[in-house]
Enzyme design. Structure first.
Site, mmCIF file in Angstrom:
data_model
loop_
_atom_site.group_PDB
_atom_site.id
_atom_site.type_symbol
_atom_site.label_atom_id
_atom_site.label_comp_id
_atom_site.label_asym_id
_atom_site.label_seq_id
_atom_site.Cartn_x
_atom_site.Cartn_y
_atom_site.Cartn_z
ATOM 1 N N LYS A 193 0.951 -1.285 -0.028
ATOM 2 C CA LYS A 193 -0.044 0.073 0.150
ATOM 3 C C LYS A 193 0.927 1.406 0.011
ATOM 4 O O LYS A 193 2.011 1.169 0.441
ATOM 5 C CB LYS A 193 -0.856 -0.033 1.379
ATOM 6 C CG LYS A 193 -0.284 -0.186 2.600
ATOM 7 C CD LYS A 193 0.171 1.175 3.123
ATOM 8 C CE LYS A 193 0.722 1.093 4.515
ATOM 9 N NZ LYS A 193 1.562 2.268 4.921
ATOM 10 N N ASP A 226 -2.208 -1.237 10.432
ATOM 11 C CA ASP A 226 -2.304 -1.436 8.793
ATOM 12 C C ASP A 226 -3.212 -2.573 8.524
ATOM 13 O O ASP A 226 -3.671 -2.745 7.234
ATOM 14 C CB ASP A 226 -1.119 -1.237 8.352
ATOM 15 C CG ASP A 226 -0.659 0.213 8.380
ATOM 16 O OD1 ASP A 226 -1.394 1.181 8.586
ATOM 17 O OD2 ASP A 226 0.840 0.472 8.147
HETATM 18 P P1 ATP Z 1 4.034 0.095 7.800
HETATM 19 O O1 ATP Z 1 3.997 0.740 6.406
HETATM 20 O O2 ATP Z 1 2.598 -0.924 8.036
HETATM 21 O O3 ATP Z 1 4.516 0.522 8.927
HETATM 22 P P2 ATP Z 1 6.515 -1.139 6.775
HETATM 23 O O4 ATP Z 1 6.532 -1.318 5.407
HETATM 24 O O5 ATP Z 1 7.286 0.085 7.549
HETATM 25 O O6 ATP Z 1 5.211 -1.273 7.465
HETATM 26 P P3 ATP Z 1 7.336 -3.994 7.336
HETATM 27 O O7 ATP Z 1 8.085 -4.397 6.054
HETATM 28 O O8 ATP Z 1 5.988 -4.400 7.796
HETATM 29 O O9 ATP Z 1 7.266 -2.374 7.634
HETATM 30 O O10 ATP Z 1 8.362 -4.484 8.497
HETATM 31 C C1 ATP Z 1 8.473 -4.102 9.748
HETATM 32 C C2 ATP Z 1 8.958 -4.864 10.701
HETATM 33 O O11 ATP Z 1 8.078 -6.065 10.751
HETATM 34 C C3 ATP Z 1 10.129 -5.411 10.287
HETATM 35 O O12 ATP Z 1 11.257 -5.229 11.466
HETATM 36 C C4 ATP Z 1 10.079 -6.874 9.897
HETATM 37 O O13 ATP Z 1 11.133 -7.833 10.502
HETATM 38 C C5 ATP Z 1 8.986 -7.302 10.697
HETATM 39 N N1 ATP Z 1 8.061 -8.289 10.053
HETATM 40 C C6 ATP Z 1 7.564 -9.360 10.752
HETATM 41 N N2 ATP Z 1 6.669 -10.082 9.914
HETATM 42 C C7 ATP Z 1 6.868 -9.530 8.730
HETATM 43 C C8 ATP Z 1 6.551 -9.797 7.357
HETATM 44 N N3 ATP Z 1 5.847 -10.867 6.971
HETATM 45 N N4 ATP Z 1 6.925 -9.082 6.408
HETATM 46 C C9 ATP Z 1 7.697 -8.044 6.617
HETATM 47 N N5 ATP Z 1 8.296 -7.700 7.937
HETATM 48 C C10 ATP Z 1 7.923 -8.383 8.738
#
Ligand code: ATP
Length: 283
Positions: free
Chosen positions: A10, A136
């Site tokens: 997203k 989210d």
């Molecule tokens: P958001 O935009 O919802 O804040 P993000 O894109 O910034 O999310 P993610 O990629 O979801 O961040 O990852 C955040 C943390 O979640 C990382 O520390 C990662 O190790 C952990 N994590 C746990 N499960 C997953 C997964 N299936 N995919 C990605 N990260 C994961």
């Protein structure tokens, strides 16, 4: 028989933080839309009552810390399922990027297990369960374009943006949402004009949308990681019509309507960071 689910990333068209709540969460208003950059989730039944996760990523654990694992555990508990599942994640969405990678994997697991175990839970029920995993996740269960309020659990569907290209450029750093929220100076943040963004969506007015997209977390992320500002400036100079940071960053996205222009911006951004994508809005 295995179930395959696509888990789209997203972007935020807006992210506002209204205040800190007594339960320590922040009250937010976020307009989000899905894009055609996917993780792929494969769910295979296993004989023992266990949850297994496999994936190839240096940055994501394959144990109970994985959001996909948490989603499967929450689903099994809620619906009293004693079967086991193997979850394989093909990770394409950059991690800790502001693109909801973990949340969309969790949402895809909820949707997929609902089919695998023939539970017939409604989308709203799955989203409610998703809210226990991350703020989210409810949006990711619904997908399309929506505004999420409360701490992210109240979802209202919106019309999609006018068709356009999205160029994503992720500076070579990872940003934790927790760090950004902890460093937020809530009295001095810039609030997006959510009403104007809603008007632009309902009018399918691309120029107005590009002029209104805004993110209350951007200044904080930029203060901690100045390279985010550098990448945003490069995206603007390359000619994107609208440019903003997604989520808590560090990914900067640019919106543009012509494919040829999108390609030029994509090529130019590849000179500044390794992870650059040119995708479309699914909306
Ligand atoms: P958001 O935009 O919802 O804040 P993000 O894109 O910034 O999310 P993610 O990629 O979801 O961040 O990852 C955040 C943390 O979640 C990382 O520390 C990662 O190790 C952990 N994590 C746990 N499960 C997953 C997964 N299936 N995919 C990605 N990260 C994961």
């Amino acid at each position: 028989m295995a179930i395959f689910e696509k888990a789209p990333a997203k972007i935020n068209l807006s992210l506002d933080v209204l205040h800190k709540r007594p339960d320590a969460y922040h009250e937010v208003a976020m307009i989000m839309t899905t894009i055609d950059l996917y993780d792929h989730i494969e769910l295979t039944p296993i004989k023992s009552d266990r949850i297994e996760v496999t994936l190839y990523s240096r940055f994501v654990p394959n144990d109970e810390r994985n959001l996909a694992f948490k989603a499967a555990r929450a689903f099994k508990n809620k619906y009293h399922i004693t079967n086991g599942v193997h979850i394989n994640i093909e990770k394409n969405i950059p991690v800790s990027a502001g693109l909801g990678g973990g949340s969309t994997d969790a949402a895809a697991v909820l949707r997929g297990l609902n089919k695998l175990w023939n539970v017939r839970a409604s989308v709203d029920e799955l989203a409610e369960l998703g809210a226990e995993i991350g703020s989210d996740v409810p949006f990711c269960v619904h997908g399309h374009t929506a505004i999420a309020t409360g701490r992210g659990e109240k979802i209202r569907r919106l019309p999609p943006p006018a068709p356009c290209w999205v160029i994503l450029a992720k500076p070579d750093i990872g940003v934790s949402s927790g760090t950004i929220f902890r460093n937020l100076d809530i009295k001095n943040i810039r609030h997006p004009n959510t009403k104007k963004i809603l008007q632009a969506l309902y009018a399918r007015d691309f120029m107005k949308l590009c002029a209104s997209i805004d993110n209350a977390l951007e200044d904080t992320t930029v203060r901690l990681y100045p390279e985010v500002k550098y990448i945003k400036e490069k995206m603007q100079m390359a000619g994107a019509t609208g440019t903003m940071m997604s989520g808590s960053g560090p990914t900067i996205f640019g919106l543009v309507q012509q494919q040829s222009k999108a390609k030029r911006i994509y090529n130019s951004m590849r000179g500044f960071c390794q992870e650059v994508f040119m995708v479309r809005i699914l909306g």
